[in-house]
Design a protein around this motif. Structure first.
Motif, short mmCIF file in Angstrom:
data_model
loop_
_atom_site.label_atom_id
_atom_site.label_comp_id
_atom_site.label_asym_id
_atom_site.label_seq_id
_atom_site.Cartn_x
_atom_site.Cartn_y
_atom_site.Cartn_z
N PRO A 114 15.66 90.30 111.11
CA PRO A 114 16.89 89.52 111.33
C PRO A 114 16.65 88.40 112.35
N ALA A 115 17.36 87.32 112.18
CA ALA A 115 17.32 86.20 113.12
C ALA A 115 18.70 85.57 113.16
N THR A 116 18.95 84.77 114.17
CA THR A 116 20.24 84.08 114.29
C THR A 116 20.02 82.58 114.36
N ALA A 117 21.10 81.84 114.11
CA ALA A 117 21.01 80.38 114.06
C ALA A 117 22.40 79.78 114.22
N PHE A 118 22.44 78.47 114.37
CA PHE A 118 23.71 77.74 114.32
C PHE A 118 23.63 76.69 113.23
N ILE A 119 24.79 76.25 112.76
CA ILE A 119 24.87 75.09 111.89
C ILE A 119 26.03 74.23 112.36
N ALA A 120 25.78 72.93 112.44
CA ALA A 120 26.79 71.99 112.94
C ALA A 120 27.07 70.93 111.88
N PHE A 121 28.36 70.64 111.68
CA PHE A 121 28.79 69.66 110.69
C PHE A 121 29.47 68.47 111.36
N PRO A 122 29.23 67.25 110.87
CA PRO A 122 30.00 66.09 111.35
C PRO A 122 31.48 66.25 111.01
N PHE A 123 32.30 65.43 111.62
CA PHE A 123 33.76 65.57 111.51
C PHE A 123 34.29 65.24 110.12
N VAL A 124 33.83 64.13 109.54
CA VAL A 124 34.42 63.62 108.30
C VAL A 124 33.81 64.28 107.08
N ARG A 125 34.69 64.86 106.25
CA ARG A 125 34.22 65.45 105.00
C ARG A 125 33.78 64.34 104.05
N LEU A 178 15.17 85.97 119.67
CA LEU A 178 16.09 85.31 120.59
C LEU A 178 17.50 85.52 120.05
N GLY A 179 18.38 86.01 120.90
CA GLY A 179 19.72 86.39 120.43
C GLY A 179 19.68 87.81 119.92
N ASN A 180 19.25 87.98 118.70
CA ASN A 180 19.02 89.31 118.16
C ASN A 180 17.68 89.83 118.69
N ASN A 181 17.63 91.09 119.10
CA ASN A 181 16.40 91.63 119.66
C ASN A 181 15.83 92.77 118.83
N TYR A 182 15.92 92.64 117.52
CA TYR A 182 15.31 93.62 116.61
C TYR A 182 13.82 93.76 116.92
N SER A 183 13.20 92.66 117.30
CA SER A 183 11.81 92.68 117.73
C SER A 183 11.64 91.67 118.85
N ALA A 184 10.48 91.68 119.49
CA ALA A 184 10.20 90.69 120.53
C ALA A 184 10.05 89.31 119.90
N HIS A 185 10.45 88.29 120.65
CA HIS A 185 10.30 86.92 120.17
C HIS A 185 8.82 86.54 120.16
N LYS A 186 8.35 86.05 119.04
CA LYS A 186 6.96 85.62 118.91
C LYS A 186 6.86 84.12 119.26
N TYR A 187 6.89 83.89 120.53
CA TYR A 187 6.85 82.53 121.08
C TYR A 187 5.59 81.80 120.61
N ILE A 188 5.75 80.52 120.25
CA ILE A 188 4.69 79.62 119.75
C ILE A 188 3.81 80.24 118.66
N SER A 189 4.30 81.28 118.03
CA SER A 189 3.64 81.79 116.84
C SER A 189 4.14 80.95 115.68
N ALA A 190 3.51 79.80 115.49
CA ALA A 190 4.05 78.77 114.60
C ALA A 190 4.25 79.28 113.18
N ARG A 191 3.43 80.22 112.77
CA ARG A 191 3.54 80.74 111.41
C ARG A 191 4.89 81.44 111.20
N VAL A 192 5.28 82.32 112.14
CA VAL A 192 6.55 83.03 111.98
C VAL A 192 7.73 82.15 112.38
N ASN A 193 7.53 81.26 113.37
CA ASN A 193 8.60 80.31 113.71
C ASN A 193 8.92 79.41 112.52
N ALA A 194 7.89 79.02 111.76
CA ALA A 194 8.12 78.21 110.56
C ALA A 194 8.90 79.01 109.51
N ASN A 195 8.60 80.30 109.39
CA ASN A 195 9.38 81.15 108.49
C ASN A 195 10.85 81.14 108.88
#
Length: 455
Positions: A114-125, A178-195
């Motif tokens: 599991p991971a968490t994220a945000f999504i942001a939308f501009p004002f005008v539809r 980060l946020g969810n702590n199901y596992s430790a954050h794999k900092y600068i592990s670009a392969r999993v960060n890209a996932n």
């Protein structure tokens, strides 16, 4: 080191007094002293923690960040939780509507996570779906409370907000751990960060199927720059069906083993005070936890015993990006890294080979790489080396070097270029060959170019 049970009791006592916080817990002088953190060390941590608490300032929603009950059996890209962000808590520009979500990503061993994220939308539809950009953030920390989605600005430093103001929808992963702590954050592990970047995009499209474009672009800074670069080589984005158009990598972390050895060589002959000013020194604590997240039994023999003690204090207090470096900011690099022996660094070299972009993998879409010439965190020479190797592999990479700029200010200073590049990708303009340029500053002598320790 303190016995584990003692550490547990200390942590319980500290955390109990901060029920809506998940980072930068206060540590008493008595506890700090047990980790050989004296008065200067304690003062540094306290001052830097104020910055972290200002950045990660929303009450931590433990219920939201807890692993969703429907995670078991989910597949990558599935939405597990979705909630709007209270605009009264947000400090980004008026008109932006934002949501936090939990989704399923893929770990280094190809298991779901599991991971968490945000999504942001501009004002005008708009009549058409919003053009979608996936944003990969730079170092925010390595512990759960350091997640950008719990920051009232989503940890913006002239990074994702310019995209929103330009009319793009922006999805920004926290990265797993980060946020969810199901596992430790794999900092600068670009392969999993890209996932995490890829599957956050798919999850956002699943959550808002009629509001987001199928085509998308990635952009990242520092840790996120390495993730964006690695994503461009990901097998899942090489075909047109992925919708991926290309990416941007700003001050990208690439080769961590090379960076460590170069840091030590550069520090040779410098005073302890000058060594402390090197931006790369401040990332050693995070690198320690990055290695431990991938190799749990690794003892990091290239580091001093004192440094590792201080790092454990940082873990106890759950310090984020500003305060974690402060645990060793009173030490010179030679007091932190005590050996460049090949055996001592063999695991670091293995980590680099596992994660670094530009190791011969083919990318079918163009990439813009932006580098500050005065960057003491991500060394320009390493970025140039990665660029050259990517071009040798036949990839289409444009490298732009910005004179006089350090690591963090680069995102905002280069925004006109990367916004134009992203516009071009959506408009079908392509990059056919490799090229490198040093941009011309309008007035470098009077341009504000703050040092990293002033940021």
């Amino acid at each position: 080191m303190l016995p584990l049970f003692t550490i547990f009791l200390i942590a319980v006592a500290v955390y109990a007094s901060t029920p809506d916080r998940a980072s930068n817990f206060p540590v008493s002088p008595d506890v700090a002293a047990q980790y050989e953190c004296g008065s200067t060390c304690q003062e540094n941590i306290q001052a830097a923690s104020a910055t972290d608490l200002e950045d990660f300032d929303m009450p931590f929603d433990f219920d939201f960040y807890t692993t969703a009950k429907n995670f078991s059996g989910s597949k990558p890209g599935d939405i597990l939780k979705l909630q709007p962000v209270d605009p009264k808590l947000a400090k980004f520009p008026a008109g932006i509507a934002a949501y936090r979500f939990q989704y399923t990503s893929v770990d280094l061993d190809n298991s779901t996570i599991p991971a968490t994220a945000f999504i942001a939308f501009p004002f005008v539809r708009q009549k058409d779906p919003f053009k979608l950009v996936a944003y990969a953030h730079g170092t925010s920390g390595v512990f759960r409370g350091c997640s950008p989605s719990t920051s009232s600005t989503f940890y913006d430093y002239d990074t994702w907000i310019p995209l929103s103001l330009a009319g793009y929808a922006v999805v920004g992963t926290d990265y797993a751990g980060l946020g969810n702590n199901y596992s430790a954050h794999k900092y600068i592990s670009a392969r999993v960060n890209a996932n995490d970047v890829f599957w956050s995009t798919i999850a956002a499209q699943n959550a808002f199927p009629h509001s987001l474009s199928r085509e998308w672009v990635s952009i990242g800074h520092s840790q996120g720059g390495g993730a964006s670069w690695k994503l461009s080589e990901h097998k899942l984005v090489q075909k047109n069906q992925s919708g991926y158009l290309g990416g941007v990598a700003i001050a990208p972390n690439t080769r961590i083993y090379d960076a460590i050895t170069q840091s030590v060589n550069m520090a040779a002959g410098l005073s302890s005070e000058d060594q402390q000013k090197m931006g790369s020194s401040g990332y050693i604590p995070s690198i320690y936890f990055a290695l431990r997240a991938v190799y749990p039994n690794y003892t990091a023999p290239f580091l001093s015993t004192l440094a590792k003690k201080r790092f454990e204090l940082g873990e106890l207090a759950q310090l984020c990006a500003a305060a974690l470096p402060a645990v060793v900011s009173d030490l010179g690099l030679a007091e932190i890294i005590t050996s460049l022996d090949e055996d001592a660094l063999s695991v670091v070299k293995e980590f680099q080979e596992l994660n670094a972009p530009a190791q011969g993998d083919k990318a079918s879409r163009p990439l813009l790489v932006i580098q500050g010439a005065n960057d003491t965190t991500v060394f320009p020479s390493l970025t140039v080396k990665a660029y050259e190797q990517a071009c040798e592999a036949g990839n289409r990479v444009r490298l732009s070097i910005y004179p006089g700029l350090e690591h963090s200010p680069l995102s905002g200073a280069s925004a006109p270029q990367w916004l134009e590049f992203i516009d071009g990708l959506f408009e079908g303009r392509d990059l056919h060959n490799c090229s490198v340029e040093t941009v011309s500053a309008f007035d470098l002598e009077y341009a504000r170019t703050p040092a990293e320790d002033e940021l």
